[in-house]
Design a protein around this motif. Structure first.
Motif, PDB file in Angstrom:
ATOM      1  N   GLN A 145      40.456  57.278  39.159  1.00 26.24           N
ATOM      2  CA  GLN A 145      39.880  58.611  38.955  1.00 26.24           C
ATOM      3  C   GLN A 145      39.351  59.175  40.275  1.00 26.24           C
ATOM      4  O   GLN A 145      39.566  60.351  40.595  1.00 26.24           O
ATOM      5  N   LEU A 146      38.670  58.334  41.049  1.00 18.21           N
ATOM      6  CA  LEU A 146      38.130  58.781  42.326  1.00 18.21           C
ATOM      7  C   LEU A 146      39.256  59.179  43.276  1.00 18.21           C
ATOM      8  O   LEU A 146      39.208  60.238  43.909  1.00 18.21           O
ATOM      9  N   VAL A 147      40.279  58.335  43.372  1.00 17.03           N
ATOM     10  CA  VAL A 147      41.394  58.610  44.296  1.00 17.03           C
ATOM     11  C   VAL A 147      42.130  59.876  43.892  1.00 17.03           C
ATOM     12  O   VAL A 147      42.593  60.641  44.750  1.00 17.03           O
ATOM     13  N   SER A 148      42.231  60.134  42.595  1.00 14.78           N
ATOM     14  CA  SER A 148      42.914  61.352  42.152  1.00 14.78           C
ATOM     15  C   SER A 148      42.158  62.605  42.585  1.00 14.78           C
ATOM     16  O   SER A 148      42.762  63.647  42.846  1.00 14.78           O
ATOM     17  N   GLN A 149      40.838  62.515  42.683  1.00 16.36           N
ATOM     18  CA  GLN A 149      40.041  63.656  43.120  1.00 16.36           C
ATOM     19  C   GLN A 149      39.917  63.731  44.635  1.00 16.36           C
ATOM     20  O   GLN A 149      39.614  64.787  45.182  1.00 16.36           O
ATOM     21  N   LEU A 150      40.168  62.600  45.294  1.00 16.65           N
ATOM     22  CA  LEU A 150      39.999  62.514  46.742  1.00 16.65           C
ATOM     23  C   LEU A 150      41.179  61.711  47.305  1.00 16.65           C
ATOM     24  O   LEU A 150      41.072  60.505  47.516  1.00 16.65           O
ATOM     25  N   PRO A 151      42.310  62.360  47.548  1.00 15.36           N
ATOM     26  CA  PRO A 151      43.535  61.623  47.896  1.00 15.36           C
ATOM     27  C   PRO A 151      43.502  60.895  49.226  1.00 15.36           C
ATOM     28  O   PRO A 151      44.224  59.911  49.394  1.00 15.36           O
ATOM     29  N   GLN A 152      42.694  61.361  50.179  1.00 17.87           N
ATOM     30  CA  GLN A 152      42.660  60.661  51.461  1.00 17.87           C
ATOM     31  C   GLN A 152      41.286  60.766  52.103  1.00 17.87           C
ATOM     32  O   GLN A 152      40.555  61.737  51.902  1.00 17.87           O
ATOM     33  N   VAL A 153      40.943  59.733  52.866  1.00 16.18           N
ATOM     34  CA  VAL A 153      39.713  59.723  53.647  1.00 16.18           C
ATOM     35  C   VAL A 153      40.013  59.085  54.997  1.00 16.18           C
ATOM     36  O   VAL A 153      40.989  58.340  55.154  1.00 16.18           O
ATOM     37  N   ASP A 154      39.170  59.375  55.966  1.00 16.62           N
ATOM     38  CA  ASP A 154      39.285  58.752  57.285  1.00 16.62           C
ATOM     39  C   ASP A 154      38.378  57.549  57.418  1.00 16.62           C
ATOM     40  O   ASP A 154      38.666  56.619  58.176  1.00 16.62           O
ATOM     41  N   ILE A 155      37.261  57.581  56.702  1.00 10.54           N
ATOM     42  CA  ILE A 155      36.258  56.518  56.756  1.00 10.54           C
ATOM     43  C   ILE A 155      35.943  56.095  55.326  1.00 10.54           C
ATOM     44  O   ILE A 155      35.579  56.928  54.495  1.00 10.54           O
ATOM     45  N   LEU A 156      36.100  54.815  55.051  1.00 12.59           N
ATOM     46  CA  LEU A 156      35.802  54.279  53.724  1.00 12.59           C
ATOM     47  C   LEU A 156      34.705  53.227  53.863  1.00 12.59           C
ATOM     48  O   LEU A 156      34.901  52.207  54.526  1.00 12.59           O
ATOM     49  N   ILE A 157      33.572  53.488  53.238  1.00  9.51           N
ATOM     50  CA  ILE A 157      32.466  52.535  53.236  1.00  9.51           C
ATOM     51  C   ILE A 157      32.373  51.932  51.835  1.00  9.51           C
ATOM     52  O   ILE A 157      31.927  52.585  50.890  1.00  9.51           O
ATOM     53  N   ASN A 158      32.819  50.683  51.706  1.00 13.91           N
ATOM     54  CA  ASN A 158      32.784  49.978  50.421  1.00 13.91           C
ATOM     55  C   ASN A 158      31.387  49.388  50.231  1.00 13.91           C
ATOM     56  O   ASN A 158      31.139  48.217  50.531  1.00 13.91           O
ATOM     57  N   ASN A 159      30.490  50.227  49.738  1.00 12.03           N
ATOM     58  CA  ASN A 159      29.078  49.867  49.645  1.00 12.03           C
ATOM     59  C   ASN A 159      28.659  49.440  48.245  1.00 12.03           C
ATOM     60  O   ASN A 159      27.730  48.639  48.107  1.00 12.03           O
ATOM     61  N   VAL A 160      29.296  49.951  47.216  1.00 12.85           N
ATOM     62  CA  VAL A 160      28.811  49.717  45.855  1.00 12.85           C
ATOM     63  C   VAL A 160      28.666  48.222  45.589  1.00 12.85           C
ATOM     64  O   VAL A 160      29.486  47.413  46.021  1.00 12.85           O
ATOM     65  N   GLY A 161      27.596  47.864  44.896  1.00 14.22           N
ATOM     66  CA  GLY A 161      27.387  46.455  44.596  1.00 14.22           C
ATOM     67  C   GLY A 161      26.281  46.254  43.589  1.00 14.22           C
ATOM     68  O   GLY A 161      25.410  47.116  43.407  1.00 14.22           O
ATOM     69  N   ILE A 162      26.330  45.120  42.919  1.00 21.96           N
ATOM     70  CA  ILE A 162      25.283  44.736  41.977  1.00 21.96           C
ATOM     71  C   ILE A 162      24.777  43.354  42.363  1.00 21.96           C
ATOM     72  O   ILE A 162      25.480  42.581  43.022  1.00 21.96           O
TER      73      ILE A 162
END
Length: 264
Positions: free
Chosen positions: A75-92
């Motif tokens: 769902q996220l990728v469909s709304q945002l097809p490309q990025v230059d910087i990806l910060i994989n921060n989410v966590g539990i």
């Protein structure tokens, strides 16, 4: 050094509060077009408004998606097809004894803390390669190296972040795309503040003083002898996302206050 991320689009997952919010704010202040991500519209809207209030020139928008599952990532990728910087921060995170931790908890931690970054990196890295520039950062933890006995299921996921980031960096060798992991230590986030609020009220000490005492009790190897601020963690992430950090890749970069007792 002036970090200028103008014309770069940055996505920070799980960025409505805490370290993620500080990273999003730092990237916006450096000129990036920032996408805030969270699971609820009110939380995302509040974070976007807070960044815009702090930095009037910032270009910030939000995308609501639960990236802890495959559908949410899609769902996220469909709304945002490309990025230059990806910060994989989410966590539990959360303590639980090894013998009381069922399969579903292990799977949930793996899906949120590891597979969110795997799925989004897979979705965005090829576009970065085509543009010959990109930054992917996994927010790991000192717990990746110093596995907590009361959170083995958490430490396992943070070690996994190191494996994925190092392997992906090697896979993208020579493309202009860097991949790194950042390892925070004890950090004075909203979660820690909530955990310590009763002690603050009862002791009459400041939050910072209570946090420092907590660090010295539970992480006595800390060299700074206090909790880091979320901004201190974000500062390193913003640098790693910059053009100046082009020779830094495949690295596990600690901002743990010296908790991990090693010279390497």
């Amino acid at each position: 050094m002036k970090i200028d991320l103008s014309a770069k689009t940055a996505l920070v997952t799980g960025s409505t509060v805490g370290i993620g919010f500080a990273i999003a704010k730092g990237l916006a202040e450096a000129g990036a077009d920032v996408i805030v991500n969270g699971r609820s519209q009110p939380a995302v809207d509040a974070a976007v408004a807070a960044i815009q209030q702090s930095c009037a020139a910032a270009t910030v928008r939000g995308v609501v998606a639960d990236v802890g599952n495959a559908d949410g990532c899609a769902q996220l990728v469909s709304q945002l097809p490309q990025v230059d910087i990806l910060i994989n921060n989410v966590g539990i995170y959360g303590p639980q004894d090894f013998f009381d931790t069922p399969d579903e908890v292990w799977q949930r931690f793996f899906d949120v803390n590891v597979m969110s970054g795997v799925r989004l990196s897979r979705a965005y890295a090829q576009g970065m390669v085509e543009r010959q520039w990109g930054r992917i950062v996994f927010i790991s933890s000192e717990s990746a190296l110093n596995i907590p006995a009361d959170m083995i299921h958490y430490g396992f996921t943070k070690t996994s972040n190191l494996s994925v980031s190092r392997g992906l960096a090697k896979r993208l060798a020579g493309t202009g795309v860097t991949v790194n992991a950042v390892l925070p230590g004890p950090t004075l986030s909203e979660g820690v503040a909530e955990m310590l609020k009763d002690e603050v009220a009862e002791s009459g000490k400041t939050l910072e003083e209570c946090a420092a005492a907590f660090v010295m009790e539970h992480r006595p190897s800390s060299i700074i002898q206090r909790a880091a601020t979320v901004e201190e963690v974000a500062n390193l992430v913003v640098y790693v996302a910059s053009t100046q950090a082009s020779a830094t890749t495949g690295a596990a970069l600690r901002v743990d206050g010296g908790v991990v007792d090693t010279v390497a």
